[in-house]
Design an enzyme around this catalytic site. Structure first.
Site, PDB file in Angstrom:
ATOM      1  N   GLY A  16       0.833  -1.201   0.000  1.00 55.44           N
ATOM      2  CA  GLY A  16       0.000   0.000   0.000  1.00 55.44           C
ATOM      3  C   GLY A  16       0.864   1.246   0.000  1.00 55.44           C
ATOM      4  N   ILE A 140       1.687   3.163   6.448  1.00 56.84           N
ATOM      5  CA  ILE A 140       0.839   4.061   7.245  1.00 56.84           C
ATOM      6  C   ILE A 140       0.399   3.363   8.533  1.00 56.84           C
ATOM      7  CG2 ILE A 140      -0.027   5.310   5.231  1.00 56.84           C
ATOM      8  CD1 ILE A 140      -2.738   3.824   5.701  1.00 56.84           C
ATOM      9  N   ASP A 141       0.518   2.030   8.577  1.00 61.24           N
ATOM     10  CA  ASP A 141       0.032   1.270   9.737  1.00 61.24           C
ATOM     11  C   ASP A 141       0.952   1.390  10.945  1.00 61.24           C
ATOM     12  OD1 ASP A 141      -2.221   0.389   8.412  1.00 61.24           O
ATOM     13  OD2 ASP A 141      -1.190  -1.345   7.562  1.00 61.24           O
ATOM     14  N   MET A 183      -8.317   3.317   8.802  1.00 65.14           N
ATOM     15  CA  MET A 183      -7.549   2.156   8.349  1.00 65.14           C
ATOM     16  C   MET A 183      -6.736   1.532   9.481  1.00 65.14           C
ATOM     17  SD  MET A 183      -6.116   2.930   4.523  1.00 65.14           S
ATOM     18  CE  MET A 183      -7.084   2.476   3.069  1.00 65.14           C
ATOM     19  N   ARG A 185      -5.938  -2.818   9.863  1.00 67.26           N
ATOM     20  CA  ARG A 185      -6.622  -4.094   9.949  1.00 67.26           C
ATOM     21  C   ARG A 185      -6.240  -4.835  11.231  1.00 67.26           C
ATOM     22  NH1 ARG A 185      -8.549  -6.818   4.670  1.00 67.26           N
ATOM     23  NH2 ARG A 185      -8.532  -4.583   4.249  1.00 67.26           N
ATOM     24  N   GLU A 240     -10.830  -0.258  11.221  1.00 73.98           N
ATOM     25  CA  GLU A 240     -11.537  -1.187  10.329  1.00 73.98           C
ATOM     26  C   GLU A 240     -11.388  -2.630  10.806  1.00 73.98           C
ATOM     27  OE1 GLU A 240      -9.758  -0.783   6.434  1.00 73.98           O
ATOM     28  OE2 GLU A 240      -7.776  -1.346   7.161  1.00 73.98           O
ATOM     29  N   TYR A 304      -9.082   5.473   1.293  1.00 72.83           N
ATOM     30  CA  TYR A 304      -7.734   5.560   0.728  1.00 72.83           C
ATOM     31  C   TYR A 304      -7.107   6.940   0.832  1.00 72.83           C
ATOM     32  CZ  TYR A 304      -8.449   0.840  -0.742  1.00 72.83           C
ATOM     33  OH  TYR A 304      -8.649  -0.517  -0.717  1.00 72.83           O
ATOM     34  N   GLN A 306      -6.493   8.449   3.339  1.00 76.04           N
ATOM     35  CA  GLN A 306      -5.559   8.432   4.476  1.00 76.04           C
ATOM     36  C   GLN A 306      -4.123   8.195   4.034  1.00 76.04           C
ATOM     37  OE1 GLN A 306      -7.580   6.186   7.987  1.00 76.04           O
ATOM     38  NE2 GLN A 306      -8.621   5.599   6.129  1.00 76.04           N
ATOM     39  N   ARG A 307      -3.946   7.445   2.960  1.00 78.97           N
ATOM     40  CA  ARG A 307      -2.578   7.169   2.521  1.00 78.97           C
ATOM     41  C   ARG A 307      -2.198   7.969   1.286  1.00 78.97           C
ATOM     42  NH1 ARG A 307      -3.600   0.986   0.268  1.00 78.97           N
ATOM     43  NH2 ARG A 307      -3.983   1.539  -1.907  1.00 78.97           N
TER      44      ARG A 307
END
Lengths: 404, 404
Positions: A16, A140-141, A183, A185, A240, A304, A306-307
């Site tokens: 991503g 981004i996570d 976002m 997961r 999410e 999306y 967000q990234r």
């Protein structure tokens, strides 16, 4: 240290995209262009897929103005891929490298990319082919191990914080329950960043749910009803990937419930399903609990943007991502056969980062969840310690002024 | 001109917030504070609702630093309302005005607010109560008559354009079909702004659908398949209010189809339903048409962020919104009993706006759709004339650099 071998370099981007993944790319290109041991600088189109298909772009001699513009542009300028190379895939990568005298491989990506880099590096060592393999972190996570934080996170966190700042003012203007799906997961880092939006005691988000703290249907309803009862409004930030009391992702539950209708296979990202599901629950169950005839309930899935949102990256994140790219080349020049670039935060005083070379195996595969000490005991809020951690990463946040 | 009567002023904000509605508020406050004919400056909490409930905030003597921060803050600092006053409601407003010696009423809102202002003004005239009523335009929808464009639109358009710029790069990184649902129930102005994202010929959005051009299911499928067949990817910008070939809103159709399952009453804003519906259609019908086994399809509903995102307003929009607020007080000081503030674009040369006083009736009730000349003949794209119109309103857009 060993003398750096002469040869070609390949750069790829994976997974991503982020708002600053091209900063890292340009950092690698800039440093590689200055390194006399690197001959051609080849950009692999769409990551490892471009390598096995030998689809390369020549990146040497590019105009500095173009490079600056690329660095400012969100998402992967070389294209990305979701391919997760297994052993055979890696053998094919290695064959292409041998054929093209590739001696340097820089792979910008997450933990899966680090693992692919590790496999290719081990193959080269086993065959005594001199190959230098470096991973440049991005996600981004913010869930990579080893590094204090990941390039890409600060910009996504800045977007989320600014979105929730505005959304909280929107909710104060026209009161009701607002649900924002963020976002993440498996890790709640990005959802946690929603609390950076707060300025005053009653500011939203009033409730924050991350995958690291299980959430039952009843708790969600009770929590929202309590906040709404107290403030007459409620802003909820939800990952999410939230899980129920049995550790089952809510998204999967919704997918199962949806099996009986036309919706079929429910995906979390790029879909409004979870937000709509929670909104319906509030409309029915929270309204019933409060004895309210009708509640104004809205859900947004930040999606999306967000990234990928253009023009709003964190300046701190941009600079760090660029530096990570440059340092990958520097560590390679020092004769290291492989590694990743990682950041360490100096304690005491202001925000200060030092960089170091880490081992690929220490960043590959597993990820890093939001630590327990950042999550409130009730599992519905984020602690001040997280704010201290995250605030320096996002750069300046918007000014807020209130009249009531 | 008549001498302005001495008395109190009431300011209110109404309808969906924007990123610059507080600029107009601060413009009114600043100018009112300097007007010797205005005694107290009363902010009505949540618009007309705050008036009939006599919930006022004193706005005179506020610190300039606070006012600046309020002006920078998105959404309605006084709170907003969805109440649409009928005759009786307006009579109650008028009674509160009489009781509190309110002689000036400034209402920042859309066409419904202009209509409420008109009714109150006519009541005052009929009863020979000297009351000066001014409407200050605001709406992200840009659909008010009389004015060249509406304060609030430029900032929302800037957000949409930057979102699509980033989203197009995301789609180029990981190719597939991406659907973006954009606000605009009856007018396509905001969805049209997505085309400001384009820099090069093959940039997205590749297809743009607005409520002013009807769209059949088959045309949508054919259009997406054609773009995907040519480019291997497709970014689609869709107004939440698009209508089918019979003039029925797609949202209503979806709601009807959903009646048979658990989803019940489908709303467009604050829901991902339309995006998810279109994504499912692409996954099935476009994939079948292309003979593709599986298409990567994602949908985002840009949602409330379009009007509320903090820290990213258009500077042009901010300045104009502020000026509209100031001018409402000036027009009042000139002895006009009522009116709205409108903008006119000077033709030739660069972008230049002049302001004028318009009549409330000319902005009340009806709205202004996107003109036919801005929509392509095929009904799936936006013409260059629109770009010339809209580009000066959004301010600077992000830099984009590409390597392929």
């Amino acid at each position: 240290m060993a003398q750096a071998i002469k040869g070609n370099a390949v750069i790829g981007q994976s997974g991503g995209p982020t708002a600053v993944i091209n900063q890292s790319l340009v950092g690698v290109i800039e440093a590689a262009a200055k390194a006399d041991f690197i001959e051609n600088i080849l950009g692999a189109k769409h990551g490892v897929r471009g390598i096995i298909n030998e689809q390369f772009i020549q990146l040497k001699g590019l105009d500095q103005d173009l490079l600056e513009r690329v660095a400012q542009t969100p998402c992967s300028a070389l294209g990305s891929t979701r391919d997760k190379p297994d052993e055979e895939y890696c053998r094919n990568i290695f064959k292409v490298f041998q054929k093209n005298n590739v001696r340097y491989f820089f792979y910008i990506g997450g933990n899966d990319s680090a693992d692919a880099a590790r496999i290719v590096s081990e193959m080269a060592q086993a065959q005594k082919y001199e190959l230098c393999v470096f991973h440049v972190p991005k996600t981004i996570d913010n869930d990579l191990r080893l590094t204090d934080h990941c390039p890409g996170y600060g910009s996504a966190a800045r977007f989320v914080a600014s979105a929730i700042q505005g959304d909280d003012r929107d909710n104060a203007s026209l009161p009701g329950v607002k649900i924002d799906i963020i976002m993440g997961r498996h890790a709640g880092w990005l959802t946690a960043a929603s609390v950076l939006a707060r300025r005053d005691e009653n500011d939203g988000p009033h409730l924050v749910y991350v995958p690291e703290a299980r959430l039952s249907r009843q708790k969600f309803i009770d929590d929202v009803a309590a906040v709404y009862g107290r403030l007459g409004r409620c802003v909820v930030a939800v990952s999410e990937g939230i899980e129920d009391e049995n550790g089952v992702a809510w998204g999967e539950k919704i997918a199962k419930e949806a099996e009986h209708d036309s919706h079929g296979n429910v995906q979390l990202s790029g879909s409004g399903a979870l937000g709509d599901f929670l909104a319906e629950m509030v409309k029915k169950d929270v309204a019933a609990k409060l004895g309210a005839k009708k509640l104004r309930v809205r859900a947004d899935t930040l999606g999306y943007l967000q990234r990928s949102f253009a023009g709003y990256a964190s300046p701190v994140d941009q600079a760090e991502a660029r530096q990570c790219g440059r340092l990958a080349v520097q560590y390679a020049s020092e004769g290291n056969p492989s590694g990743t670039v990682a950041m360490k935060r100096e304690l005491g005083g202001g925000y200060k980062i030092t960089y170091f070379r880490g081992e690929l195996r220490d960043v590959a595969r597993e990820t890093k969840p939001l630590p327990k000490e950042f999550i409130s005991a009730a599992g519905n809020n984020i602690e001040k310690a997280f704010v201290d951690y995250a605030l320096p990463l996002v750069g300046e946040l918007p000014v807020i002024g209130k009249l009531m």
